[in-house]
Design an enzyme around this catalytic site. Sequence first.
Site, PDB file in Angstrom:
ATOM      1  N   CYS A 187      41.716  44.573   9.885  1.00  0.00           N
ATOM      2  CA  CYS A 187      43.095  44.835  10.352  1.00  0.00           C
ATOM      3  C   CYS A 187      43.975  43.592  10.323  1.00  0.00           C
ATOM      4  O   CYS A 187      45.188  43.692  10.188  1.00  0.00           O
ATOM      5  CB  CYS A 187      43.074  45.414  11.757  1.00  0.00           C
ATOM      6  SG  CYS A 187      42.249  47.007  11.812  1.00  0.00           S
TER       7      CYS A 187
ATOM      8  N   HIS B 274      50.572  45.380  14.078  1.00  0.00           N
ATOM      9  CA  HIS B 274      49.610  46.188  13.333  1.00  0.00           C
ATOM     10  C   HIS B 274      49.615  47.580  13.950  1.00  0.00           C
ATOM     11  O   HIS B 274      49.567  47.729  15.172  1.00  0.00           O
ATOM     12  CB  HIS B 274      48.225  45.549  13.443  1.00  0.00           C
ATOM     13  CG  HIS B 274      47.110  46.457  13.031  1.00  0.00           C
ATOM     14  ND1 HIS B 274      47.104  47.104  11.819  1.00  0.00           N
ATOM     15  CD2 HIS B 274      45.979  46.842  13.679  1.00  0.00           C
ATOM     16  CE1 HIS B 274      46.001  47.844  11.743  1.00  0.00           C
ATOM     17  NE2 HIS B 274      45.313  47.709  12.854  1.00  0.00           N
TER      18      HIS B 274
ATOM     19  N   ASN C  66      46.591  54.584  10.886  1.00  0.00           N
ATOM     20  CA  ASN C  66      46.198  53.173  10.846  1.00  0.00           C
ATOM     21  C   ASN C  66      45.611  52.868   9.461  1.00  0.00           C
ATOM     22  O   ASN C  66      44.504  53.287   9.147  1.00  0.00           O
ATOM     23  CB  ASN C  66      45.170  52.912  11.957  1.00  0.00           C
ATOM     24  CG  ASN C  66      44.644  51.485  11.970  1.00  0.00           C
ATOM     25  OD1 ASN C  66      44.710  50.776  10.972  1.00  0.00           O
ATOM     26  ND2 ASN C  66      44.098  51.072  13.099  1.00  0.00           N
TER      27      ASN C  66
HETATM   28  N1  COA Z   1      39.811  64.736  19.583  1.00  0.00           N
HETATM   29  C1  COA Z   1      39.399  65.205  20.779  1.00  0.00           C
HETATM   30  N2  COA Z   1      38.600  64.511  21.593  1.00  0.00           N
HETATM   31  C2  COA Z   1      38.219  63.280  21.186  1.00  0.00           C
HETATM   32  C3  COA Z   1      38.590  62.746  19.957  1.00  0.00           C
HETATM   33  C4  COA Z   1      39.424  63.529  19.137  1.00  0.00           C
HETATM   34  N3  COA Z   1      39.855  63.107  17.943  1.00  0.00           N
HETATM   35  N4  COA Z   1      38.042  61.534  19.834  1.00  0.00           N
HETATM   36  C5  COA Z   1      37.343  61.305  20.935  1.00  0.00           C
HETATM   37  N5  COA Z   1      37.434  62.373  21.771  1.00  0.00           N
HETATM   38  C6  COA Z   1      36.806  62.584  23.068  1.00  0.00           C
HETATM   39  C7  COA Z   1      35.589  61.737  23.261  1.00  0.00           C
HETATM   40  O1  COA Z   1      34.468  62.339  22.661  1.00  0.00           O
HETATM   41  C8  COA Z   1      35.489  61.697  24.756  1.00  0.00           C
HETATM   42  O2  COA Z   1      34.877  62.861  25.208  1.00  0.00           O
HETATM   43  P1  COA Z   1      33.819  62.811  26.418  1.00  0.00           P
HETATM   44  O3  COA Z   1      34.591  62.212  27.552  1.00  0.00           O
HETATM   45  O4  COA Z   1      33.457  64.231  26.559  1.00  0.00           O
HETATM   46  O5  COA Z   1      32.739  61.906  25.912  1.00  0.00           O
HETATM   47  C9  COA Z   1      36.937  61.723  25.211  1.00  0.00           C
HETATM   48  O6  COA Z   1      37.696  62.185  24.089  1.00  0.00           O
HETATM   49  C10 COA Z   1      37.448  60.391  25.628  1.00  0.00           C
HETATM   50  O7  COA Z   1      37.027  59.467  24.646  1.00  0.00           O
HETATM   51  P2  COA Z   1      37.399  57.967  24.723  1.00  0.00           P
HETATM   52  O8  COA Z   1      36.917  57.268  23.525  1.00  0.00           O
HETATM   53  O9  COA Z   1      36.992  57.467  26.079  1.00  0.00           O
HETATM   54  O10 COA Z   1      38.964  58.187  24.663  1.00  0.00           O
HETATM   55  P3  COA Z   1      40.101  57.149  24.855  1.00  0.00           P
HETATM   56  O11 COA Z   1      40.988  57.626  25.901  1.00  0.00           O
HETATM   57  O12 COA Z   1      39.582  55.755  24.898  1.00  0.00           O
HETATM   58  O13 COA Z   1      40.858  57.335  23.466  1.00  0.00           O
HETATM   59  C11 COA Z   1      40.997  56.277  21.330  1.00  0.00           C
HETATM   60  C12 COA Z   1      40.166  57.149  22.262  1.00  0.00           C
HETATM   61  C13 COA Z   1      40.213  56.025  20.065  1.00  0.00           C
HETATM   62  C14 COA Z   1      42.296  56.967  20.993  1.00  0.00           C
HETATM   63  C15 COA Z   1      41.299  54.965  22.071  1.00  0.00           C
HETATM   64  O14 COA Z   1      40.116  54.415  22.585  1.00  0.00           O
HETATM   65  C16 COA Z   1      41.953  53.962  21.217  1.00  0.00           C
HETATM   66  O15 COA Z   1      43.067  54.164  20.785  1.00  0.00           O
HETATM   67  N6  COA Z   1      41.303  52.828  20.942  1.00  0.00           N
HETATM   68  C17 COA Z   1      41.813  51.829  20.070  1.00  0.00           C
HETATM   69  C18 COA Z   1      41.520  52.293  18.701  1.00  0.00           C
HETATM   70  C19 COA Z   1      42.189  51.471  17.680  1.00  0.00           C
HETATM   71  O16 COA Z   1      43.324  51.141  17.798  1.00  0.00           O
HETATM   72  N7  COA Z   1      41.461  51.135  16.652  1.00  0.00           N
HETATM   73  C20 COA Z   1      41.942  50.417  15.591  1.00  0.00           C
HETATM   74  C21 COA Z   1      42.007  48.994  15.942  1.00  0.00           C
HETATM   75  S1  COA Z   1      42.354  48.094  14.561  1.00  0.00           S
END
Ligand code: COA
Length: 332
Positions: free
Chosen positions: A114, A259, A289
Amino acid sequence: MVSRARFLGTGMAVPDRVVTNDDLSGRMETTDEWIRTRTGIEERRWVTEGETGAELALAASRQALAMASLQPSAIDAIVYATSTPDHFAPGNGVFLQRMLGADPIPALDIRTQCSGFIYALSVADAWIRAGSYRTVLVVGAEVQSTGMDVTTRGRNTAVIFADGAGAAVLGPSDDPDRGILAIDLHSDGTHAEKLWVDAPGSMYHPRVSEAQLREGRHFLAMDGKEVFRHAVARMPESVRAALAAAGAAPADLSLLIPHQANLRISEMVQRNLGLDNGQVYNNIQRYGNTTAATIPIALDECVRADRIRPGDLIALTAFGSGFLWGSAAVRW
Ligand code: COA
Protein backbone atom coordinates in the site's frame (compact mmCIF):
# COMPACT_ATOMS: atom_id res chain seq x y z
CA MET A 1 22.13 23.85 -7.77
CA VAL A 2 20.13 20.75 -6.82
CA SER A 3 16.67 20.77 -8.40
CA ARG A 4 13.61 19.45 -6.63
CA ALA A 5 11.59 16.77 -8.45
CA ARG A 6 8.18 17.91 -9.61
CA PHE A 7 5.16 16.31 -11.23
CA LEU A 8 5.01 16.90 -15.00
CA GLY A 9 1.99 14.70 -15.73
CA THR A 10 -0.40 12.17 -14.19
CA GLY A 11 -2.61 9.39 -15.51
CA MET A 12 -4.83 6.55 -14.40
CA ALA A 13 -6.59 3.47 -15.73
CA VAL A 14 -9.05 1.00 -14.22
CA PRO A 15 -10.64 -2.09 -15.77
CA ASP A 16 -14.02 -1.60 -17.49
CA ARG A 17 -15.64 -4.32 -15.37
CA VAL A 18 -17.59 -2.82 -12.48
CA VAL A 19 -18.19 -5.11 -9.50
CA THR A 20 -20.92 -3.81 -7.18
CA ASN A 21 -21.51 -4.77 -3.56
CA ASP A 22 -24.61 -6.64 -4.70
CA ASP A 23 -22.47 -8.64 -7.16
CA LEU A 24 -20.35 -9.74 -4.17
CA SER A 25 -23.33 -10.52 -1.93
CA GLY A 26 -24.42 -12.94 -4.64
CA ARG A 27 -21.16 -14.87 -4.16
CA MET A 28 -20.57 -14.72 -0.39
CA GLU A 29 -22.36 -13.92 2.86
CA THR A 30 -22.14 -10.16 2.90
CA THR A 31 -24.44 -7.22 2.21
CA ASP A 32 -24.25 -3.86 0.48
CA GLU A 33 -25.12 -2.28 3.85
CA TRP A 34 -22.22 -4.02 5.68
CA ILE A 35 -19.69 -3.05 3.02
CA ARG A 36 -20.84 0.58 2.78
CA THR A 37 -20.97 1.21 6.51
CA ARG A 38 -17.67 -0.56 7.37
CA THR A 39 -15.58 0.52 4.37
CA GLY A 40 -17.39 3.23 2.38
CA ILE A 41 -17.02 1.16 -0.80
CA GLU A 42 -19.96 1.13 -3.25
CA GLU A 43 -18.30 -0.51 -6.23
CA ARG A 44 -14.85 -1.45 -7.48
CA ARG A 45 -13.17 -2.51 -10.75
CA TRP A 46 -11.87 -6.02 -11.31
CA VAL A 47 -10.02 -7.27 -14.39
CA THR A 48 -11.53 -9.76 -16.78
CA GLU A 49 -9.49 -12.83 -17.69
CA GLY A 50 -6.48 -11.94 -19.83
CA GLU A 51 -6.33 -8.30 -18.71
CA THR A 52 -3.04 -7.58 -16.87
CA GLY A 53 -1.58 -5.12 -14.41
CA ALA A 54 1.10 -4.10 -16.92
CA GLU A 55 -1.64 -3.21 -19.44
CA LEU A 56 -3.38 -1.00 -16.89
CA ALA A 57 -0.01 0.59 -16.07
CA LEU A 58 0.61 1.18 -19.78
CA ALA A 59 -2.70 3.02 -20.21
CA ALA A 60 -2.06 5.15 -17.11
CA SER A 61 1.52 5.88 -18.22
CA ARG A 62 0.44 6.98 -21.70
CA GLN A 63 -1.96 9.49 -20.13
CA ALA A 64 0.74 10.82 -17.81
CA LEU A 65 3.16 11.17 -20.71
CA ALA A 66 0.51 12.94 -22.82
CA MET A 67 -0.14 15.44 -19.99
CA ALA A 68 3.61 16.06 -19.78
CA SER A 69 3.78 16.37 -23.62
CA LEU A 70 6.48 13.70 -23.68
CA GLN A 71 7.11 10.62 -25.80
CA PRO A 72 8.19 7.32 -24.18
CA SER A 73 11.70 7.96 -25.59
CA ALA A 74 11.98 10.91 -23.17
CA ILE A 75 11.79 8.68 -20.06
CA ASP A 76 15.14 8.03 -18.37
CA ALA A 77 13.94 5.51 -15.75
CA ILE A 78 10.86 3.62 -14.56
CA VAL A 79 9.94 2.97 -10.93
CA TYR A 80 7.01 0.56 -10.75
CA ALA A 81 5.28 -0.09 -7.43
CA THR A 82 3.20 -3.25 -7.23
CA SER A 83 2.59 -6.05 -4.79
CA THR A 84 0.82 -8.04 -7.48
CA PRO A 85 3.21 -8.41 -10.45
CA ASP A 86 1.96 -10.33 -13.48
CA HIS A 87 4.63 -12.99 -12.76
CA PHE A 88 6.86 -14.02 -9.84
CA ALA A 89 9.84 -12.82 -11.93
CA PRO A 90 10.78 -10.60 -13.63
CA GLY A 91 8.94 -7.65 -12.12
CA ASN A 92 6.43 -5.56 -14.04
CA GLY A 93 8.81 -2.66 -14.76
CA VAL A 94 10.37 -4.47 -17.70
CA PHE A 95 7.00 -5.40 -19.18
CA LEU A 96 6.00 -1.75 -19.05
CA GLN A 97 9.34 -0.69 -20.58
CA ARG A 98 8.75 -3.14 -23.44
CA MET A 99 5.10 -2.16 -24.01
CA LEU A 100 5.95 1.55 -24.03
CA GLY A 101 8.74 0.95 -26.53
CA ALA A 102 11.02 2.95 -24.22
CA ASP A 103 14.80 2.92 -24.55
CA PRO A 104 16.76 0.27 -22.55
CA ILE A 105 16.43 2.43 -19.44
CA PRO A 106 16.50 1.20 -15.81
CA ALA A 107 13.22 -0.32 -14.63
CA LEU A 108 12.91 -0.90 -10.90
CA ASP A 109 10.06 -2.73 -9.16
CA ILE A 110 9.15 -1.61 -5.65
CA ARG A 111 7.40 -4.10 -3.35
CA THR A 112 6.09 -2.10 -0.46
CA GLN A 113 2.38 -2.83 -1.00
CA CYS A 114 0.00 0.00 0.00
CA SER A 115 2.92 2.37 0.59
CA GLY A 116 4.40 1.51 -2.80
CA PHE A 117 3.71 4.81 -4.50
CA ILE A 118 5.27 6.87 -1.67
CA TYR A 119 8.38 4.66 -1.69
CA ALA A 120 8.53 4.86 -5.50
CA LEU A 121 8.28 8.65 -5.34
CA SER A 122 11.15 8.76 -2.86
CA VAL A 123 13.38 6.85 -5.30
CA ALA A 124 12.41 9.08 -8.25
CA ASP A 125 12.92 12.17 -6.08
CA ALA A 126 16.40 11.05 -5.01
CA TRP A 127 17.43 10.12 -8.57
CA ILE A 128 16.26 13.45 -9.94
CA ARG A 129 17.84 15.55 -7.18
CA ALA A 130 21.11 13.61 -7.51
CA GLY A 131 21.08 14.21 -11.26
CA SER A 132 21.21 10.44 -11.95
CA TYR A 133 18.06 10.45 -14.10
CA ARG A 134 16.15 13.45 -15.37
CA THR A 135 12.69 12.21 -16.33
CA VAL A 136 11.28 9.36 -14.25
CA LEU A 137 8.02 7.49 -14.80
CA VAL A 138 6.52 6.40 -11.47
CA VAL A 139 3.73 3.83 -11.47
CA GLY A 140 1.48 2.31 -8.81
CA ALA A 141 -0.56 -0.54 -10.26
CA GLU A 142 -2.26 -3.63 -8.90
CA VAL A 143 -4.40 -6.59 -9.83
CA GLN A 144 -5.67 -7.72 -6.43
CA SER A 145 -8.87 -9.42 -7.61
CA THR A 146 -7.13 -12.59 -8.81
CA GLY A 147 -5.77 -13.05 -5.26
CA MET A 148 -9.13 -12.75 -3.53
CA ASP A 149 -11.08 -15.64 -2.03
CA VAL A 150 -14.55 -14.80 -3.33
CA THR A 151 -16.28 -17.13 -0.92
CA THR A 152 -17.50 -16.27 2.60
CA ARG A 153 -14.10 -17.40 3.94
CA GLY A 154 -12.46 -14.43 2.19
CA ARG A 155 -15.14 -11.81 2.75
CA ASN A 156 -13.10 -9.52 5.00
CA THR A 157 -10.66 -8.83 2.13
CA ALA A 158 -12.61 -9.63 -1.06
CA VAL A 159 -14.99 -6.72 -0.47
CA ILE A 160 -12.12 -4.23 0.00
CA PHE A 161 -9.37 -4.88 -2.55
CA ALA A 162 -9.52 -4.04 -6.25
CA ASP A 163 -7.61 -3.38 -9.46
CA GLY A 164 -6.26 -0.23 -11.09
CA ALA A 165 -3.22 1.78 -12.07
CA GLY A 166 -1.95 5.29 -11.63
CA ALA A 167 1.15 6.92 -13.08
CA ALA A 168 3.12 10.13 -12.80
CA VAL A 169 6.00 11.61 -14.77
CA LEU A 170 8.52 13.48 -12.64
CA GLY A 171 11.32 15.76 -13.68
CA PRO A 172 13.53 18.53 -12.28
CA SER A 173 11.71 21.70 -11.25
CA ASP A 174 12.99 25.05 -12.52
CA ASP A 175 11.29 26.76 -9.56
CA PRO A 176 13.21 25.92 -6.32
CA ASP A 177 10.02 26.27 -4.24
CA ARG A 178 7.94 23.79 -6.27
CA GLY A 179 8.07 20.03 -6.25
CA ILE A 180 8.56 17.30 -3.64
CA LEU A 181 9.50 19.10 -0.42
CA ALA A 182 9.90 16.16 1.97
CA ILE A 183 9.26 12.43 2.27
CA ASP A 184 8.82 10.45 5.48
CA LEU A 185 9.18 6.62 5.35
CA HIS A 186 8.88 3.83 7.94
CA SER A 187 8.52 0.08 8.48
CA ASP A 188 7.70 -2.25 11.37
CA GLY A 189 8.13 -5.89 10.39
CA THR A 190 6.82 -7.19 13.70
CA HIS A 191 3.41 -6.98 12.03
CA ALA A 192 4.38 -8.65 8.72
CA GLU A 193 1.84 -11.47 8.98
CA LYS A 194 -1.10 -9.15 9.75
CA LEU A 195 -1.62 -8.30 6.07
CA TRP A 196 0.17 -10.72 3.80
CA VAL A 197 0.15 -13.39 1.11
CA ASP A 198 1.90 -16.47 2.53
CA ALA A 199 2.37 -18.47 -0.69
CA PRO A 200 3.81 -19.00 -3.22
CA GLY A 201 7.09 -18.44 -1.42
CA SER A 202 10.67 -19.55 -2.02
CA MET A 203 10.83 -20.98 1.54
CA TYR A 204 8.43 -23.73 0.46
CA HIS A 205 9.43 -26.85 -1.55
CA PRO A 206 7.66 -26.62 -3.95
CA ARG A 207 6.83 -22.92 -3.77
CA VAL A 208 3.14 -23.67 -3.58
CA SER A 209 1.48 -26.98 -2.73
CA GLU A 210 -1.98 -28.41 -3.17
CA ALA A 211 -2.42 -28.28 0.62
CA GLN A 212 -1.60 -24.57 0.66
CA LEU A 213 -4.07 -23.96 -2.15
CA ARG A 214 -6.75 -25.90 -0.26
CA GLU A 215 -6.08 -23.88 2.89
CA GLY A 216 -6.23 -20.65 0.86
CA ARG A 217 -2.74 -19.54 1.86
CA HIS A 218 -2.25 -18.00 -1.60
CA PHE A 219 -5.01 -15.47 -0.83
CA LEU A 220 -4.36 -12.10 0.79
CA ALA A 221 -4.98 -12.52 4.52
CA MET A 222 -5.65 -9.60 6.87
CA ASP A 223 -6.16 -8.92 10.55
CA GLY A 224 -8.49 -5.99 9.80
CA LYS A 225 -8.77 -4.65 13.34
CA GLU A 226 -4.99 -4.47 13.85
CA VAL A 227 -4.44 -2.86 10.44
CA PHE A 228 -7.11 -0.31 11.28
CA ARG A 229 -5.67 0.49 14.70
CA HIS A 230 -2.16 1.15 13.39
CA ALA A 231 -3.26 2.94 10.20
CA VAL A 232 -5.23 5.63 12.02
CA ALA A 233 -2.23 6.45 14.25
CA ARG A 234 0.68 6.11 11.82
CA MET A 235 -0.72 8.09 8.86
CA PRO A 236 -1.39 11.36 10.73
CA GLU A 237 1.95 11.03 12.56
CA SER A 238 3.75 10.63 9.24
CA VAL A 239 1.86 13.50 7.55
CA ARG A 240 2.91 15.77 10.43
CA ALA A 241 6.53 14.61 10.09
CA ALA A 242 6.66 15.22 6.32
CA LEU A 243 5.02 18.63 6.70
CA ALA A 244 7.32 19.60 9.58
CA ALA A 245 10.34 18.68 7.46
CA ALA A 246 8.94 21.04 4.82
CA GLY A 247 8.42 23.80 7.41
CA ALA A 248 4.61 23.46 7.25
CA ALA A 249 1.69 22.24 9.35
CA PRO A 250 -1.59 20.40 8.57
CA ALA A 251 -3.55 23.70 8.58
CA ASP A 252 -1.44 24.84 5.59
CA LEU A 253 -2.63 21.95 3.40
CA SER A 254 -4.69 22.61 0.29
CA LEU A 255 -5.29 18.88 -0.03
CA LEU A 256 -4.46 15.59 1.64
CA ILE A 257 -4.68 12.42 -0.45
CA PRO A 258 -4.70 9.48 1.94
CA HIS A 259 -4.20 5.92 0.70
CA GLN A 260 -7.73 4.66 0.08
CA ALA A 261 -7.70 1.77 2.56
CA ASN A 262 -11.10 2.32 4.06
CA LEU A 263 -13.28 5.44 4.25
CA ARG A 264 -13.48 5.19 8.05
CA ILE A 265 -9.68 5.23 8.26
CA SER A 266 -9.51 8.34 6.03
CA GLU A 267 -12.14 10.06 8.17
CA MET A 268 -10.19 9.34 11.36
CA VAL A 269 -6.96 10.58 9.77
CA GLN A 270 -8.80 13.75 8.71
CA ARG A 271 -10.12 14.33 12.26
CA ASN A 272 -6.74 13.66 13.83
CA LEU A 273 -5.15 16.29 11.57
CA GLY A 274 -7.98 18.80 12.10
CA LEU A 275 -8.77 19.03 8.37
CA ASP A 276 -12.16 19.86 6.86
CA ASN A 277 -13.89 17.85 4.13
CA GLY A 278 -12.58 20.13 1.38
CA GLN A 279 -8.99 19.36 2.42
CA VAL A 280 -9.21 15.58 1.99
CA TYR A 281 -9.88 13.61 -1.20
CA ASN A 282 -11.58 10.21 -1.16
CA ASN A 283 -12.65 8.05 -4.09
CA ILE A 284 -12.73 4.62 -2.41
CA GLN A 285 -16.51 4.65 -2.96
CA ARG A 286 -15.90 4.00 -6.68
CA TYR A 287 -12.65 2.04 -6.79
CA GLY A 288 -12.18 0.17 -3.50
CA ASN A 289 -8.63 -0.29 -2.20
CA THR A 290 -6.24 -0.64 -5.15
CA THR A 291 -3.15 -0.82 -2.89
CA ALA A 292 -0.19 0.99 -4.57
CA ALA A 293 -2.54 2.51 -7.14
CA THR A 294 -4.90 4.44 -4.84
CA ILE A 295 -2.75 7.55 -4.45
CA PRO A 296 -1.75 8.07 -8.12
CA ILE A 297 -5.34 7.38 -9.25
CA ALA A 298 -6.67 9.97 -6.78
CA LEU A 299 -3.89 12.38 -7.70
CA ASP A 300 -4.79 12.17 -11.38
CA GLU A 301 -8.50 12.73 -10.67
CA CYS A 302 -7.66 15.79 -8.55
CA VAL A 303 -5.31 17.28 -11.13
CA ARG A 304 -7.84 16.84 -13.96
CA ALA A 305 -10.70 18.21 -11.83
CA ASP A 306 -8.63 21.28 -10.83
CA ARG A 307 -8.70 20.23 -7.17
CA ILE A 308 -4.92 20.72 -7.26
CA ARG A 309 -3.52 23.94 -8.72
CA PRO A 310 0.01 25.27 -9.17
CA GLY A 311 1.36 26.53 -5.85
CA ASP A 312 -0.92 24.30 -3.70
CA LEU A 313 0.64 22.47 -0.75
CA ILE A 314 -0.51 18.86 -0.83
CA ALA A 315 0.31 15.77 1.21
CA LEU A 316 0.14 12.11 0.23
CA THR A 317 0.10 9.43 2.92
CA ALA A 318 -0.11 5.64 2.98
CA PHE A 319 -0.10 2.75 5.42
CA GLY A 320 -0.31 -0.96 4.75
CA SER A 321 1.16 -4.42 4.56
CA GLY A 322 4.59 -4.71 6.15
CA PHE A 323 3.67 -2.74 8.11
CA LEU A 324 5.10 0.02 5.94
CA TRP A 325 3.98 3.60 5.88
CA GLY A 326 5.02 7.05 4.74
CA SER A 327 4.04 10.47 3.48
CA ALA A 328 5.12 13.09 0.98
CA ALA A 329 4.75 16.87 1.19
CA VAL A 330 4.56 18.47 -2.26
CA ARG A 331 4.32 22.08 -3.45
CA TRP A 332 2.46 21.63 -6.77
N1 COA B 1 -19.60 -8.96 5.23
C1 COA B 1 -20.26 -9.30 6.37
N2 COA B 1 -19.62 -9.61 7.50
C2 COA B 1 -18.27 -9.56 7.49
C3 COA B 1 -17.54 -9.24 6.35
C4 COA B 1 -18.26 -8.93 5.18
N3 COA B 1 -17.66 -8.59 4.04
N4 COA B 1 -16.24 -9.29 6.65
C5 COA B 1 -16.14 -9.64 7.92
N5 COA B 1 -17.38 -9.82 8.45
C6 COA B 1 -17.76 -10.24 9.79
C7 COA B 1 -16.67 -10.98 10.49
O1 COA B 1 -16.67 -12.34 10.11
C8 COA B 1 -17.06 -10.79 11.93
O2 COA B 1 -18.04 -11.71 12.27
P1 COA B 1 -18.02 -12.44 13.70
O3 COA B 1 -18.07 -11.31 14.68
O4 COA B 1 -19.22 -13.28 13.63
O5 COA B 1 -16.71 -13.16 13.72
C9 COA B 1 -17.68 -9.41 11.95
O6 COA B 1 -18.00 -9.10 10.59
C10 COA B 1 -16.77 -8.36 12.49
O7 COA B 1 -15.51 -8.56 11.89
P2 COA B 1 -14.31 -7.64 12.18
O8 COA B 1 -13.16 -8.02 11.34
O9 COA B 1 -14.14 -7.57 13.67
O10 COA B 1 -14.99 -6.31 11.65
P3 COA B 1 -14.48 -4.85 11.74
O11 COA B 1 -15.51 -4.04 12.37
O12 COA B 1 -13.07 -4.78 12.22
O13 COA B 1 -14.47 -4.48 10.19
C11 COA B 1 -12.92 -4.33 8.38
C12 COA B 1 -13.72 -5.25 9.29
C13 COA B 1 -12.06 -5.17 7.46
C14 COA B 1 -13.85 -3.48 7.56
C15 COA B 1 -12.06 -3.42 9.27
O14 COA B 1 -11.34 -4.19 10.20
C16 COA B 1 -11.11 -2.60 8.51
O15 COA B 1 -11.52 -1.74 7.76
N6 COA B 1 -9.80 -2.80 8.68
C17 COA B 1 -8.80 -2.11 7.94
C18 COA B 1 -8.71 -2.80 6.64
C19 COA B 1 -7.88 -2.06 5.67
O16 COA B 1 -7.98 -0.88 5.54
N7 COA B 1 -7.04 -2.77 4.98
C20 COA B 1 -6.23 -2.25 4.01
C21 COA B 1 -5.07 -1.58 4.63
S1 COA B 1 -3.96 -1.17 3.44
